[in-house]
Design a protein around this motif. Structure first.
Motif, PDB file in Angstrom:
ATOM      1  N   THR A   1       8.414  -7.032 -49.113  1.00 10.49           N
ATOM      2  CA  THR A   1       7.944  -7.603 -47.851  1.00 10.49           C
ATOM      3  C   THR A   1       7.964  -6.586 -46.718  1.00 10.49           C
ATOM      4  OG1 THR A   1       8.732  -9.799 -48.483  1.00 10.49           O
ATOM      5  CG2 THR A   1       8.354  -9.413 -46.135  1.00 10.49           C
ATOM      6  N   ASP A   2       9.102  -5.890 -46.577  1.00  9.92           N
ATOM      7  CA  ASP A   2       9.305  -5.062 -45.386  1.00  9.92           C
ATOM      8  C   ASP A   2       8.642  -3.693 -45.477  1.00  9.92           C
ATOM      9  OD1 ASP A   2      10.773  -7.162 -44.406  1.00  9.92           O
ATOM     10  OD2 ASP A   2      12.709  -6.322 -44.965  1.00  9.92           O
TER      11      ASP A   2
ATOM     12  N   SER B   1      12.665  -8.354 -53.833  1.00 10.40           N
ATOM     13  CA  SER B   1      13.180  -7.169 -53.145  1.00 10.40           C
ATOM     14  C   SER B   1      12.717  -7.150 -51.696  1.00 10.40           C
ATOM     15  CB  SER B   1      12.695  -5.898 -53.862  1.00 10.40           C
ATOM     16  OG  SER B   1      13.011  -4.742 -53.117  1.00 10.40           O
ATOM     17  N   SER B   2      13.607  -6.761 -50.792  1.00 12.86           N
ATOM     18  CA  SER B   2      13.240  -6.693 -49.373  1.00 12.86           C
ATOM     19  C   SER B   2      12.092  -5.726 -49.136  1.00 12.86           C
ATOM     20  CB  SER B   2      14.454  -6.278 -48.530  1.00 12.86           C
ATOM     21  OG  SER B   2      14.861  -4.963 -48.850  1.00 12.86           O
ATOM     22  N   SER B   3      11.993  -4.699 -49.939  1.00 14.92           N
ATOM     23  CA  SER B   3      10.934  -3.712 -49.729  1.00 14.92           C
ATOM     24  C   SER B   3       9.552  -4.250 -50.069  1.00 14.92           C
ATOM     25  CB  SER B   3      11.215  -2.441 -50.539  1.00 14.92           C
ATOM     26  OG  SER B   3      12.275  -1.711 -49.961  1.00 14.92           O
TER      27      SER B   3
ATOM     28  N   SER C   1      19.218  -8.061 -51.261  1.00 17.31           N
ATOM     29  CA  SER C   1      17.935  -8.710 -51.550  1.00 17.31           C
ATOM     30  C   SER C   1      17.773  -9.032 -53.023  1.00 17.31           C
ATOM     31  CB  SER C   1      16.776  -7.819 -51.081  1.00 17.31           C
ATOM     32  OG  SER C   1      16.696  -6.629 -51.856  1.00 17.31           O
TER      33      SER C   1
ATOM     34  N   ALA D   1      19.058  -1.713 -41.067  1.00 12.58           N
ATOM     35  CA  ALA D   1      19.192  -2.838 -41.982  1.00 12.58           C
ATOM     36  C   ALA D   1      20.379  -2.670 -42.932  1.00 12.58           C
ATOM     37  CB  ALA D   1      17.903  -3.015 -42.784  1.00 12.58           C
TER      38      ALA D   1
ATOM     39  N   VAL E   1      21.050  -2.910 -48.644  1.00 15.43           N
ATOM     40  CA  VAL E   1      19.853  -3.746 -48.509  1.00 15.43           C
ATOM     41  C   VAL E   1      19.355  -4.181 -49.883  1.00 15.43           C
ATOM     42  CG1 VAL E   1      17.427  -3.766 -47.814  1.00 15.43           C
ATOM     43  CG2 VAL E   1      19.144  -2.799 -46.280  1.00 15.43           C
TER      44      VAL E   1
ATOM     45  N   ALA F   1      23.151  -5.488 -43.545  1.00 15.27           N
ATOM     46  CA  ALA F   1      23.314  -6.038 -44.895  1.00 15.27           C
ATOM     47  C   ALA F   1      24.745  -5.903 -45.386  1.00 15.27           C
ATOM     48  CB  ALA F   1      22.351  -5.343 -45.860  1.00 15.27           C
TER      49      ALA F   1
ATOM     50  N   TYR G   1      15.358   1.081 -41.883  1.00 15.17           N
ATOM     51  CA  TYR G   1      16.162   0.848 -43.087  1.00 15.17           C
ATOM     52  C   TYR G   1      17.633   1.167 -42.837  1.00 15.17           C
ATOM     53  CZ  TYR G   1      16.712   0.020 -48.081  1.00 15.17           C
ATOM     54  OH  TYR G   1      17.065  -0.517 -49.281  1.00 15.17           O
TER      55      TYR G   1
END
Length: 345
Positions: free
Chosen positions: A51-52, A47-49, A225, A283, A221, A287, A280
């Protein structure tokens, strides 16, 4: 007084002082790596979250403390997943985790409102305002603090569904198997769908094998991801609502920190909430454009008869959640007042 010597208001007052006194690094007199917390995320590492949100929080905190505060980041399921994360943080198995507020609806009367009542707020800033300025987060913490846990929002994000079947009418929507959570489960069920909860780590397999027909994991997003567009080519708007992700911290672990470390942690989480919520939204646009170009995603508006059913379901959920107690009633009033001021009611 809540469990321990600190509550969330005390902690954040300290953070505010820290912001004025130490704008850059703190804890220069503390040995590098003096604090090392394990943090159990509800996000899979894909999941992008992960990392981000969590990864960026950890790197900002380490930089701010000159390496004194480090985090070991655990993806969903490494110690626990989904609703079980609350219990391992409460018991002190790990000092900190990330969750959806929907996971603690049994522990906090206002949790459903912090998760987001579907079909109410339309823009991210409205939810941000309700959570931080109008008191939703404080209402949730009135319950959680009594169990030795503090919650702080990670970000606000939209909720949109992606499905493998085209929805052209209410008949198509009825019985549609959609992965969901929290009040969204009730919302979709009230509108005739057949929602079910599936942990993020199991979601792709459930979609690809046909266990469910669609899902929401945030919006664009999350779909990108988590590779949801590989099996779900139809991305539907408008969004079902605005929701939040959140961090939870064991308050005894928080109390055990030196003042500099505690201030650095709460201050960094508070600052990242606003930064992450804004980035977000940016993003999301990127996305969705890439999904259309690279995955052949079709962005489609939900039919009017489906929207009518969803609107009726939203009103019922707001009233039902308001009946859960004094704090839930206060949270419902926050929603109604803001929605009235915005001309939505």
């Amino acid at each position: 007084m809540t469990k321990g010597n600190l509550n969330r208001r005390t902690l954040l007052r300290g953070a505010a002082v820290g912001m004025l006194a130490t704008p850059a690094l703190v804890g220069k007199g503390i040995a590098q790596g003096a604090v090392n917390w394990r943090v159990q995320a509800h996000w899979p590492k894909a999941s992008s979250s992960f990392t981000d949100s969590l990864g960026k929080l950890a790197s900002d905190l380490e930089e701010r403390t000159d390496g004194a505060f480090k985090m070991e980041l655990l993806g969903a399921g490494e110690f626990a997943k989904g609703p079980d994360i609350y219990n391992i943080v409460r018991k002190g198995v790990v000092p900190m985790g990330s969750i959806s507020p929907s996971y603690v609806q049994d522990q906090a009367q206002a949790a459903a409102f912090m998760f987001g009542i579907p079909g109410t707020f339309r823009q991210a800033w409205e939810m941000e305002h309700a959570v931080k300025n109008l008191g939703l987060e404080d209402l949730v913490n009135e319950d959680l603090n009594a169990e030795g846990v503090m919650m702080m929002a990670d970000k606000v994000l939209p909720v949109e569904i992606v499905v493998s079947k085209k929805i052209e009418s209410a008949d198509d929507f009825r019985g549609l198997k959609i992965r969901s959570s929290g009040t969204m489960l009730d919302y979709l069920q009230s509108a005739g769908a057949a929602p079910q909860y599936i942990a993020g780590s199991e979601l792709y397999q459930s979609l690809s094998s046909g266990v469910v027909d669609g899902a929401h994991w945030g919006a664009a997003v999350g779909a990108k991801s988590m590779s949801l567009w590989e099996v779900c080519k139809y991305h539907y708007k408008p969004g079902l609502g605005q929701t939040t992700d959140a961090y939870i911290v064991n308050m005894e672990a928080m109390e055990s920190l030196d003042d500099d470390m505690r201030i650095a942690l709460t201050d960094t989480m508070e600052n990242r909430f606003y930064q992450r919520s804004a980035e977000y939204q940016h993003a999301e646009a990127i996305a969705l454009s890439s999904g259309i170009a690279e995955n052949g995603v079709e962005v489609i508006q939900l039919p009017d008869d489906v929207l009518a059913i969803l609107a009726e379901a939203s009103s019922k959920i707001l009233e039902t959640e308001a009946q859960k107690g004094e704090r839930a009633a206060k949270a419902a009033d926050i929603y109604r007042t803001l929605m009235t001021d915005l001309g939505y009611l």
